[in-house]
Design an enzyme around this catalytic site. Structure first.
Site, PDB file in Angstrom:
ATOM      1  CG  ASP A  58     -22.536  72.129  38.026  1.00 30.66           C
ATOM      2  OD1 ASP A  58     -21.354  72.741  37.618  1.00 30.66           O
ATOM      3  OD2 ASP A  58     -22.619  71.119  38.643  1.00 30.66           O
ATOM      4  CG  ASP A  60     -24.341  67.563  36.077  1.00 28.02           C
ATOM      5  OD1 ASP A  60     -24.488  68.690  35.603  1.00 28.02           O
ATOM      6  OD2 ASP A  60     -23.073  67.395  36.695  1.00 28.02           O
ATOM      7  CG  ASP A 137     -15.645  59.970  41.316  1.00 24.18           C
ATOM      8  OD1 ASP A 137     -17.104  60.156  41.531  1.00 24.18           O
ATOM      9  OD2 ASP A 137     -14.880  61.013  40.947  1.00 24.18           O
TER      10      ASP A 137
END
Ligand code: ATP
Ligand code: MG
Length: 462
Positions: A58, A60, A137
């Site tokens: 996907d 983003d 992260d």
């Protein structure tokens, strides 16, 4: 780490990301925001995957437009989330998630909103692109592909890390794991998925900090477990969890059963099962959390079953109780929904029925809604327990050749003493320490017959 205020700009000719590999929907969103005067970037896992030569699952987008402003640009847009609003731009079945740049510190002091134990409580203030990068992260997850000039912007050294196929936490690893212990699982998962290594500085603190994962929400850990084990890299994930001492916190009873299983056959069986799962995904065949958890918790189940039988419980009662206990204990860590734990238990409960070959029982077993999954499970067990080969052969023929062959086979099997029940603990159980102490099989108590017996789906033995 480079100074986050001064990004490294990797121009189009110096990186391999091509618009051909970006979904048309994502491109529409990127260009739409730019044409409306906003900054817009492809971000996160998609940039990482494209740089690593993989097709993202996907896309983003990150922007300096607020969610409300994003909605003004796209008619096919809805806003979601209460604490932190996100915009979803919808193209048929594809959704492009658009997030406004976000910072973590929200008290203006530069400190982050953290609990006493270091966990992040708030993660919900708009910020600059630099702030948006450093709250992520891993450095590999903090790269921005700019639609305005097709460059990649790197605030944290992620480009070099992706090229070196390395995962490295942004900032101090211990602090980042304390803020969100699930990042330890994400490290193992992304390493397994991408074939990346974990930078020594980011992997070293994991074993000591692993117990913090017990504080994560069980529902989140269930989601994370599916990403670990049902995304095509289950075997690598499992080996990674073992190597970083994360298995005992995620699957405590299975980890303990594997530790005490001297022959190692239970571990071999789990690995076979996970490899098989990966294979099915590679072939686009269906996989279910019920079967996955039947594999992952089988060592725990075998251990508990052997323990209960050693205490003198009769086999049938011991099976159900062992299944219930293992399910209950595991639920404290991972919220496995009942729609998966019930069929998981049925897969286990059907195993001893594969040694029952009287005609009527054979029909019932074949008609059981979980027969196919349970048979696949038997096949898995047989790979480490060759003594199950005869059962396997019998049930394979029973399925292929229909009722006539079943009857003939059943007679043959019974003549050969194949219909042996009472059933001792399954052979794999005897490989556990407790199993090694298990006495001879006890006679099975006859259960009262149900009146409506013999029909399709009749299921009186489980
Ligand atoms: P996948 O390919 O599995 O989707 P991903 O990196 O896209 O991997 P997501 O969970 O979709 O993972 O998260 C999207 C992005 O959000 C990540 O790339 C990362 O930048 C950021 N992110 C996700 N989880 C965390 C976390 N626990 N802490 C900090 N940043 C995170
Ligand atoms: Mg993602």
């Amino acid at each position: 780490m480079p100074d986050p205020a001064v990004p490294l700009v990797i121009p189009r000719e110096a990186h391999p990301i091509s618009r051909r590999n970006i979904s048309p929907a994502a491109l529409k969103v990127l260009y739409g925001l730019r044409d409306a005067g906003y900054q817009s970037f492809l971000v996160g896992g998609a940039v990482r995957d494209l740089l690593a030569g993989r097709q993202p699952k996907d896309f983003d987008v990150a922007t300096n437009a607020t969610p409300e402003q994003v909605r003004e640009v796209f008619r096919n847009c809805r806003l979601i989330g209460r604490r932190f609003r996100l915009a979803h731009v919808v193209f048929g079945r594809e959704i492009i998630e658009v997030a406004t740049f976000r910072a973590n510190d929200d008290d203006g002091s530069g400190g982050r909103a953290a609990e006493d134990d270091g966990r992040l409580l708030r993660d919900n203030v708009y910020g600059t692109i630099e702030e948006d990068a450093v709250r992520r992260d891993f450095t590999a997850n903090a790269l921005y592909y700019a639609i305005e000039d097709f460059s990649v912007r790197d605030y944290v050294g992620g480009f070099e890390d992706v090229m070196a196929r390395r995962l490295r936490l942004i900032g101090n690893p211990e602090t980042r794991y304390r803020e969100d212990p699930v990042r330890m699982l994400r490290a193992v998962r992304l390493a397994a998925k991408l074939g990346f290594s974990i930078d020594p500085g980011s992997s070293a603190p994991i074993p000591a900090m692993a117990p913090l994962i017990a504080g994560a929400a069980p529902a989140r850990l269930f989601d994370e477990s599916l990403k670990l084990f049902l995304a095509g890299h289950a075997e690598a994930s499992f080996l990674g969890l073992e190597a970083h001492a994360l298995l005992p916190v995620l699957l405590p009873e299975t980890a303990e059963a594997l530790r005490t299983n001297r022959s190692g056959s239970l571990r071999t069986m789990v690995l076979e099962g996970l490899r098989n799962t990966d294979q099915r995904i590679a072939e686009d065949r269906p996989v279910t959390p019920a079967f996955l958890y039947a594999v992952l918790l089988w060592p725990a189940y075998c251990r508990e079953l052997a323990r209960l039988q050693a205490q003198g419980l009769d086999p049938v009662a011991a099976q159900q109780r062992a299944a219930d206990r293992v399910t209950l204990h595991q639920a404290q860590r991972i919220a496995l929904p009942r729609r998966f734990s019930l069929p998981m238990q049925e897969i286990w409960m059907l195993q001893p029925r594969f040694s029952l070959r009287q005609k009527k029982r054979v029909f019932r077993t074949l008609a059981h809604p979980r027969f196919r999954a349970a048979f696949d499970f038997l096949e898995l067990r047989a790979r480490v327990a060759p003594e199950l080969g005869a059962d396997l052969q019998f049930w394979r023929e029973a399925q292929l050749q229909g009722p006539a062959a079943v009857t003939a086979g059943a007679v043959h099997a019974e003549a050969a003493g194949g219909a042996a029940w009472p059933e001792p603990a399954p052979p794999d159980v005897e490989a556990t320490e407790a199993g090694e102490e298990t006495g001879p099989a006890r006679r099975r108590r006859r259960r009262p017959r149900r009146r409506r017996s013999g029909g399709a789906g009749g299921d009186d033995a489980s």
